[in-house]
Structures are given as C-alpha cells and as structure tokens.
Scaffold this motif. Structure first.
Motif, PDB file in Angstrom:
ATOM      1  N   VAL A  48     -32.294  -4.383   6.704  1.00  0.00           N
ATOM      2  CA  VAL A  48     -33.117  -3.388   6.008  1.00  0.00           C
ATOM      3  C   VAL A  48     -33.439  -3.882   4.600  1.00  0.00           C
ATOM      4  CG1 VAL A  48     -33.208  -0.995   5.172  1.00  0.00           C
ATOM      5  CG2 VAL A  48     -31.980  -1.522   7.293  1.00  0.00           C
ATOM      6  N   ASP A  49     -34.722  -3.970   4.288  1.00  0.00           N
ATOM      7  CA  ASP A  49     -35.112  -4.256   2.903  1.00  0.00           C
ATOM      8  C   ASP A  49     -34.903  -2.961   2.110  1.00  0.00           C
ATOM      9  OD1 ASP A  49     -36.472  -4.546   0.465  1.00  0.00           O
ATOM     10  OD2 ASP A  49     -37.820  -6.067   1.291  1.00  0.00           O
ATOM     11  N   ASN A  50     -33.876  -2.983   1.263  1.00  0.00           N
ATOM     12  CA  ASN A  50     -33.441  -1.774   0.538  1.00  0.00           C
ATOM     13  C   ASN A  50     -33.844  -1.842  -0.938  1.00  0.00           C
ATOM     14  OD1 ASN A  50     -32.084   0.715   0.496  1.00  0.00           O
ATOM     15  ND2 ASN A  50     -30.126  -0.212  -0.071  1.00  0.00           N
ATOM     16  N   ALA A 105     -41.301   2.263   2.492  1.00  0.00           N
ATOM     17  CA  ALA A 105     -42.145   1.075   2.504  1.00  0.00           C
ATOM     18  C   ALA A 105     -43.163   1.122   1.363  1.00  0.00           C
ATOM     19  CB  ALA A 105     -42.835   0.976   3.851  1.00  0.00           C
ATOM     20  N   ASN A 106     -43.586  -0.032   0.985  1.00  0.00           N
ATOM     21  CA  ASN A 106     -44.477  -0.284  -0.128  1.00  0.00           C
ATOM     22  C   ASN A 106     -45.942  -0.185   0.318  1.00  0.00           C
ATOM     23  OD1 ASN A 106     -45.325  -1.227  -2.591  1.00  0.00           O
ATOM     24  ND2 ASN A 106     -44.629  -3.312  -2.285  1.00  0.00           N
ATOM     25  N   PRO A 107     -46.848   0.522  -0.326  1.00  0.00           N
ATOM     26  CA  PRO A 107     -46.681   1.309  -1.549  1.00  0.00           C
ATOM     27  C   PRO A 107     -46.666   2.818  -1.296  1.00  0.00           C
ATOM     28  CG  PRO A 107     -49.003   0.820  -1.267  1.00  0.00           C
ATOM     29  CD  PRO A 107     -48.296   0.325  -0.017  1.00  0.00           C
ATOM     30  N   ALA A 134     -34.283 -14.937  -0.384  1.00  0.00           N
ATOM     31  CA  ALA A 134     -33.279 -14.188   0.381  1.00  0.00           C
ATOM     32  C   ALA A 134     -33.836 -13.821   1.756  1.00  0.00           C
ATOM     33  CB  ALA A 134     -32.889 -12.923  -0.388  1.00  0.00           C
ATOM     34  N   ILE A 135     -35.060 -13.287   1.769  1.00  0.00           N
ATOM     35  CA  ILE A 135     -35.647 -12.813   3.033  1.00  0.00           C
ATOM     36  C   ILE A 135     -35.904 -13.989   3.978  1.00  0.00           C
ATOM     37  CG2 ILE A 135     -37.728 -11.741   4.020  1.00  0.00           C
ATOM     38  CD1 ILE A 135     -37.752  -9.957   1.423  1.00  0.00           C
ATOM     39  N   SER A 136     -36.491 -15.083   3.441  1.00  0.00           N
ATOM     40  CA  SER A 136     -36.816 -16.198   4.335  1.00  0.00           C
ATOM     41  C   SER A 136     -35.544 -16.846   4.875  1.00  0.00           C
ATOM     42  CB  SER A 136     -37.713 -17.225   3.639  1.00  0.00           C
ATOM     43  OG  SER A 136     -37.126 -17.618   2.418  1.00  0.00           O
ATOM     44  N   TYR A 160     -32.515  -7.446  -0.583  1.00  0.00           N
ATOM     45  CA  TYR A 160     -33.062  -6.911  -1.835  1.00  0.00           C
ATOM     46  C   TYR A 160     -33.955  -7.930  -2.541  1.00  0.00           C
ATOM     47  CZ  TYR A 160     -29.032  -3.677  -1.750  1.00  0.00           C
ATOM     48  OH  TYR A 160     -28.095  -2.729  -1.409  1.00  0.00           O
ATOM     49  N   SER A 161     -35.036  -7.428  -3.134  1.00  0.00           N
ATOM     50  CA  SER A 161     -35.598  -8.162  -4.243  1.00  0.00           C
ATOM     51  C   SER A 161     -34.779  -7.669  -5.445  1.00  0.00           C
ATOM     52  CB  SER A 161     -37.082  -7.844  -4.442  1.00  0.00           C
ATOM     53  OG  SER A 161     -37.470  -8.351  -5.711  1.00  0.00           O
ATOM     54  N   ALA A 162     -33.851  -8.506  -5.929  1.00  0.00           N
ATOM     55  CA  ALA A 162     -32.996  -8.107  -7.062  1.00  0.00           C
ATOM     56  C   ALA A 162     -33.763  -8.162  -8.372  1.00  0.00           C
ATOM     57  CB  ALA A 162     -31.758  -8.997  -7.115  1.00  0.00           C
ATOM     58  N   ALA A 196     -32.482 -17.198  -5.492  1.00  0.00           N
ATOM     59  CA  ALA A 196     -33.369 -17.402  -6.637  1.00  0.00           C
ATOM     60  C   ALA A 196     -34.514 -16.394  -6.690  1.00  0.00           C
ATOM     61  CB  ALA A 196     -33.940 -18.817  -6.593  1.00  0.00           C
ATOM     62  N   ARG A 197     -34.915 -15.854  -5.555  1.00  0.00           N
ATOM     63  CA  ARG A 197     -35.997 -14.875  -5.461  1.00  0.00           C
ATOM     64  C   ARG A 197     -35.690 -13.937  -4.302  1.00  0.00           C
ATOM     65  NH1 ARG A 197     -36.676 -17.721  -9.120  1.00  0.00           N
ATOM     66  NH2 ARG A 197     -37.860 -19.639  -9.221  1.00  0.00           N
ATOM     67  N   GLY A 198     -36.352 -12.762  -4.285  1.00  0.00           N
ATOM     68  CA  GLY A 198     -36.261 -11.904  -3.101  1.00  0.00           C
ATOM     69  C   GLY A 198     -36.781 -12.645  -1.879  1.00  0.00           C
TER      70      GLY A 198
END
Ligand SMILES: Cc1ncc(COP(=O)(O)O)c(C=O)c1O
Length: 427
Positions: free
Chosen positions: A195-197, A165-167, A97-99, A217-219, A92-94
């Motif tokens: 890997v957060d891609n 990496a952000n930002p 997915a990550i958690s 991913y944050s899709a 439902a959210r990035g």
C-alpha cells in the motif's frame, strides 16, 4: 502502562551512551568501516552475501555504506517503530523505494494486480517497465472485482494500491485486498499486498494492522515534512522486507547518510506536525462547505478523504472504508472550480501564503493544478475518469495559522470568481 508510539519512536534506534552521551545521533558519512580482524571481516561479508555456512559476527557492525550505515540504521529503526513493522528500509527517492519493491516481489511467475489511480511515476513502471521485463500487469477498476476472480484469471504475486489516491482522494479498502490475498495465498504462492501510504503517513492510516504486508512511502512528503529532502521507504513483514533489502543492495538506491540524519530528525516531530495539519485542514474544509458535501463560494465539488465529507456527498461506501481504515481524512483536499483552467489559474496565482508548487505534506501549505502539473502526462480520458478536470486545484495544508490560510483561500476564490461571476454568484 504501555508506552505510546510517539514516545517510543522518539528514542528508537539510538542510545546516547554509544556516543559520549550526545543526546542526538551523529551523522556518519563514512563509505567504509574498519574490521576488527580479517576473520570478522570475512564473516561479515559472507553473511551479507548469503554464503552457505556463514556465521554472523555476534558483535554486529557495518561493512560498506551501500550495504548498511549507522545513520541509515537509526532512521530505519525509527520508521519501523512508527509502523510497528518487522523492518523498514529508506531509499534515495519514493520512486527508488517503489521500483525496488516492485522488482523484488513481482516477476514472470508473480503478476502484479493494481487498482488505480496511481502516482504517475508508479503508473509508468507498471505500464511500460514491468511488462517489458515479462511481468504481467492487470488493472482493476475496484478491489470489489477480486470477488469475481476465477481460476482462469490465475493469481497475482502482488496486489498494489494507493489510498487515498492522488489527486482526488479516492479511498480503497485495504482489508478487502489483504483478506483476499490471505485466502488465496498458499505455501508455494504468497500474495503480497503493498500500500502506498504517502498521503496519510504512519499516523492516520496503518495498513499493516489491516493485514497488508508492506507500506510504501514517498518520505519526501509527511515523513520528511519540510520540503528539504527527497526520500522513500518500504516497511513491513520480515520475509518480504528481506527481498527488498537484497534488491536495494544491488540496485544501490538507499538513502545517503545526510538524508537519513534529516529523516531521523523529522520523524521526531511527525505527530505534532500531522496533528496541526489535520486540525487546520478540518477547519478549512468546514469553512468551504456549508455542511459536509455542500460546497460554498461557487465551488463545484470538494474532494476530501474525511468520512463525514464522503458521507455528505453521498459516497456511503467510501465513507465506510474511510471510517474502517483511517483515524481521519488527513490534510489534503482538492476543489473543482467552475470556469475551468482560467479560474483554477486565477485562484493559484492569487494565493499569498499558500505556495504554488507540486508535492505535499510539508510545513508550508502547497497548491497545484493537477491537470497541467502533477498529471500533465496522463491521457485526457484517464484524467476525466478520475475527476482530474481543468478546474481542479489540489491543496496540501501546512503549519501556518489556519485563519491565515482561510483568509488566503477566500481571497483567491474571489479572484477565481472574477472568471465566472457572470454565470454564478460565488460569494
Ligand atoms: C503517492 C506518491 N507516491 C510516490 C511518489 C514518488 O515519490 P518521490 O517523488 O519521493 O520519488 C509520490 C510523489 O509525489 C507520490 O505522491
């Protein structure tokens, strides 16, 4: 001849013959699915819950939409096709997915080692939530630190990184993490590399081909690509994915059918969107630099994940990593303006075409002020460590005509210049 990825991904997961020849997949909002018989229903449920001796019904089928849904399946087959992975799961959210992935694959006997900076939401889970669940967490300055790990350090259950990496687009070597994890894994202790891609999507950077086990991913960003949905994904190797699916079933964070349908549609245009975003970003980066690494218009510093820009700014090691693992540097960059927050705000407020909003990877270009927006919750020391100064603005390039974006950036830089023109000639 081998069929290209974008051709395969366009058709993956759907056969028009299953739906009256309809060329596009339908959306199935159904919460539950009728069993053809009680015996088949029982076999489905027993398989799903891993009951010993359960026999999977050969005809396949669905049970209940928290366990699986045909529209979700189409989207997942498409992402697995793009990533050429064993399996993909949409959430439902990035952050879902990550958690879910972190809870599924770390634990008291499976520590997490990560290299920062991380997306703020991920950082919170890693700093506050995992330790409260008994997971030991270690932050590494660089992946090169792995070379000096001794027996006394123990072994992680997972190495997690975000690259770029952000930002400020810091790049980390995926291969360094993957090679080390392979060398130190054993039959009894597997080390997963995740890997957060999000920033380079499935097209520009392909961590699984470099030996990583999972892409995250944050899709919401490039995969969704239109700023009209929120979603996340994990994609990768079968055994690790089995755990992710198990946890997703019980945490319940899967993408809903409407979002899944939108994601399937968005992935059909992923390549053309990203191609255009990349070529425009390159034109803009060339415009704001006399030569790679030498900003014009009075800009202090430009942060880009393009190898030529990294090389131009003297960061030879990062340039090598970018060349090894990225097809190019993507469509995100950041600029540090002299004059701190007043100059950054003047720039952002003057933009006409580029929208002032957080997020990235969409059809419209977006700009934001990391220090007070995406990274507002990060301590001043951490911000400065990662180059997040008050004069920094982050830009995500969309599908507008590149000449319009260049004109927009030029006139906004003129507006920012009014803040610091007494000390600098910035035109
Ligand atoms: C790199 C990265 N990972 C994860 C996330 C979280 O994704 P979402 O907002 O879809 O939950 C974001 C969101 O901005 C992100 O930029």
């Amino acid at each position: 001849m081998n069929t290209h990825l974008e051709t395969k991904a366009l058709f993956a997961g759907y056969n028009p013959a299953d739906n009256h020849g309809a060329v596009k997949p339908p959306m199935h909002p159904a919460s539950t699915f009728v069993f053809p018989s009680a015996a088949v229903g029982a076999a489905h449920m027993e398989t799903s819950y891993g009951v010993e001796g359960a026999e999977t019904p050969p005809e396949g089928g669905f049970i209940y939409s928290r366990l699986g849904n045909p529209t979700l399946s189409v989207a997942e087959t498409r992402l697995a096709a793009w990533d050429e992975s064993d399996a993909a799961a949409f959430f439902a959210r990035g952050m879902a997915a990550i958690s879910t992935m972190l809870f599924a694959l770390t634990g008291p006997d499976k520590p997490l080692w990560y290299v920062g900076p991380l997306y703020g939401g991920t950082q919170h889970i890693v700093d506050d939530i995992l330790p409260s669940m008994g997971v030991s967490v270690k932050s590494m300055e660089h992946l090169d630190d792995l070379a000096s790990v001794t027996e006394a350090d123990g072994l992680p259950g997972m190495i997690y990184l975000e690259t770029p990496a952000n930002p400020t687009l810091q790049v980390h070597s995926i291969k360094t993490a993957a090679d080390w994890a392979k060398r130190n894994s054993s039959k009894d202790h597997r080390i997963i590399v995740a890997v957060d891609n999000t920033f380079l999507g499935p097209i520009i950077q392909r961590p699984l081909e470099l030996g990583a086990d999972l892409n995250v991913y944050s899709a919401t960003k490039y995969i969704g690509g239109h700023s009209d949905l929120i979603a996340g994904a994990v994609s990768g190797e079968a055994l690790a994915m089995a755990k992710v699916f198990e946890y997703r079933t019980f945490f319940g964070g899967m993408a809903d059918p409407y979002t899944s349908w939108m994601l399937s549609r968005s992935m059909e245009t992923l390549q053309v969107r990203v191609d255009r975003q990349i070529s425009s970003a390159r034109l803009i980066l060339d415009h704001i630099q006399e030569a790679p690494g030498t900003p014009v218009f009075g800009i202090n510093k430009i942060y880009s994940a393009w190898a030529e820009d990294l090389e131009g700014s003297g960061d030879v090691r990062s340039a090598e990593i970018a060349k090894e693992q990225q097809a190019n540097g993507g469509a995100m960059f950041a600029m540090e303006l002299p004059g701190g927050r007043p100059a950054a705000f003047a720039f952002l407020d003057a933009l006409n075409h580029i929208q002032l909003a957080v997020s990235l990877g969409s059809t419209e270009s977006l700009a934001e002020h990391p220090a007070s927006m995406t990274h507002a919750g990060v301590s001043v020391e951490e911000k400065l460590k990662h180059g997040i100064t008050e004069g920094l603005v982050r830009i995500s390039i969309g599908l507008e005509h590149p000449e319009d974006l260049i004109a927009d950036i030029d006139q906004a830089l003129q507006a920012a210049c009014k803040v610091y023109e007494e000390t600098l000639e910035c035109v």
